[in-house]
Design a protein around this motif. Sequence first.
Motif, PDB file in Angstrom:
ATOM      1  N   ALA A 245       0.830  -1.208   0.000  1.00  0.00           N
ATOM      2  CA  ALA A 245       0.000   0.000   0.000  1.00  0.00           C
ATOM      3  C   ALA A 245       0.865   1.259   0.000  1.00  0.00           C
ATOM      4  O   ALA A 245       0.583   2.222  -0.727  1.00  0.00           O
ATOM      5  CB  ALA A 245      -0.928  -0.007   1.209  1.00  0.00           C
TER       6      ALA A 245
ATOM      7  N   ASN B 117       2.170   2.099  -3.307  1.00  0.00           N
ATOM      8  CA  ASN B 117       1.163   2.779  -4.129  1.00  0.00           C
ATOM      9  C   ASN B 117       1.078   4.272  -3.817  1.00  0.00           C
ATOM     10  O   ASN B 117       0.686   5.069  -4.671  1.00  0.00           O
ATOM     11  CB  ASN B 117      -0.220   2.164  -3.912  1.00  0.00           C
ATOM     12  CG  ASN B 117      -0.351   0.782  -4.513  1.00  0.00           C
ATOM     13  OD1 ASN B 117       0.425   0.395  -5.379  1.00  0.00           O
ATOM     14  ND2 ASN B 117      -1.330   0.024  -4.041  1.00  0.00           N
ATOM     15  N   LEU B 118       1.418   4.635  -2.578  1.00  0.00           N
ATOM     16  CA  LEU B 118       1.258   6.023  -2.114  1.00  0.00           C
ATOM     17  C   LEU B 118       2.503   6.874  -2.328  1.00  0.00           C
ATOM     18  O   LEU B 118       2.444   8.099  -2.190  1.00  0.00           O
ATOM     19  CB  LEU B 118       0.890   6.027  -0.629  1.00  0.00           C
ATOM     20  CG  LEU B 118      -0.456   5.372  -0.284  1.00  0.00           C
ATOM     21  CD1 LEU B 118      -0.556   5.118   1.217  1.00  0.00           C
ATOM     22  CD2 LEU B 118      -1.621   6.233  -0.752  1.00  0.00           C
TER      23      LEU B 118
ATOM     24  N   SER C 247       2.000  11.555  -6.165  1.00  0.00           N
ATOM     25  CA  SER C 247       2.142  10.113  -5.903  1.00  0.00           C
ATOM     26  C   SER C 247       0.830   9.528  -5.386  1.00  0.00           C
ATOM     27  O   SER C 247       0.589   8.332  -5.501  1.00  0.00           O
ATOM     28  CB  SER C 247       3.267   9.859  -4.901  1.00  0.00           C
ATOM     29  OG  SER C 247       2.920  10.328  -3.606  1.00  0.00           O
ATOM     30  N   SER C 248      -0.020  10.390  -4.806  1.00  0.00           N
ATOM     31  CA  SER C 248      -1.293   9.932  -4.242  1.00  0.00           C
ATOM     32  C   SER C 248      -2.161  11.136  -3.935  1.00  0.00           C
ATOM     33  O   SER C 248      -1.700  12.287  -3.998  1.00  0.00           O
ATOM     34  CB  SER C 248      -1.068   9.100  -2.972  1.00  0.00           C
ATOM     35  OG  SER C 248      -0.062   9.653  -2.146  1.00  0.00           O
TER      36      SER C 248
ATOM     37  N   GLY D 219      -1.948   6.761  -5.783  1.00  0.00           N
ATOM     38  CA  GLY D 219      -2.577   6.038  -4.686  1.00  0.00           C
ATOM     39  C   GLY D 219      -3.678   6.865  -4.050  1.00  0.00           C
ATOM     40  O   GLY D 219      -3.876   8.044  -4.390  1.00  0.00           O
TER      41      GLY D 219
ATOM     42  N   ASP E 178      -5.763   3.053  -0.155  1.00  0.00           N
ATOM     43  CA  ASP E 178      -4.515   2.409   0.247  1.00  0.00           C
ATOM     44  C   ASP E 178      -4.176   2.710   1.698  1.00  0.00           C
ATOM     45  O   ASP E 178      -3.292   2.063   2.273  1.00  0.00           O
ATOM     46  CB  ASP E 178      -3.365   2.895  -0.641  1.00  0.00           C
ATOM     47  CG  ASP E 178      -3.564   2.523  -2.094  1.00  0.00           C
ATOM     48  OD1 ASP E 178      -3.571   1.322  -2.396  1.00  0.00           O
ATOM     49  OD2 ASP E 178      -3.733   3.433  -2.928  1.00  0.00           O
TER      50      ASP E 178
END
Length: 323
Positions: free
Chosen positions: A11, A14-15, A62-63, A83, A119
């Motif tokens: 997770a 993803n972030l 990035s998120s 993310g 996430d």
Amino acid sequence: MRTITENKRKALLNLTNDQGIISALAIDQRGALKKMMGENGTQEAIEEFKMLVSEILTPYASSILLDPEYGLPATKKRDSSAGLLLAYEKTGYDATKPGRFPDLLPIWSARRIKEAGADAVKFLLYYDIDEPAEINDQKHAFVERLGSECAAEDIPFFLELVSYDSKIEDVKSKEYAKVKPHKVNDMMIEFSKPQYHVDVLKVEVPVNMDYVEGYGTEVVYTKEEAMGHFKTQSESTDIPFIFLSAGVRAEMFQETLRFAHSAGSDFNGVLCGRATWKDGVKVYSDAGAEKAREWLQTQGKSNIEALNKVIQETASSCFEKIK
């Protein structure tokens, strides 16, 4: 160094960006955004603005941090590379009694946030390290419950800490600037304890830059003192921590990150909201969605790209602190 589960590691990947740094966009504001929009702040308008921000700016982040109340449509608009974090708290706090107590969104849980595709779970806590134990112990237990819930669902827990002093009304005042380093750094020590199961701390910088020598008209801290506070902050936790922008203008936030880096702060990125998109709200309210789209594609994009450049030069990987 903290140990995390494989699901939490995935997770966090993803972030973060390719360097393991969190360069996240925050637009989980609800009451504040409604206030900024004034009479135009309807459910539909707030949802639409969040969708525009998500669609146009997440290719450069990035998120993104959103909220379940107005932000769910925007989660579908984000770039596939970005993310998702979802906020778990109700906006604001209980103003009817001392302590600025938080509350959770009543029809949400860590499980439901995970099922919505997030996430990570984000929770905001107002905290005064110097308030009586009967207040702070309740907050400690509250965060312990949240941490245990996230651990049970095996989803990262981002705790956003906002400091205050129950006896000082204006947190932007010179009086508060004098106590801010203690307020920020000592609460980070508290919530880095393992019983809270916090994976990432989202925090303020430990000084008010408007009172740092060379940055504002009045001086509360010399440059050396301010750098010392940033260094102490970095040493106050062994888990990843990221900075929130607290609504300061984009240029000041970027300069603050440079200052933190030069002080030896080992921060791991940012969750930056209003410093990126704030001026677009007025454009949206005054001129509509298409003009807001144009603003986000130009000035909004410029703000986030400038911030990304600074982050790349100043922040370090989250994965240096976890295994």
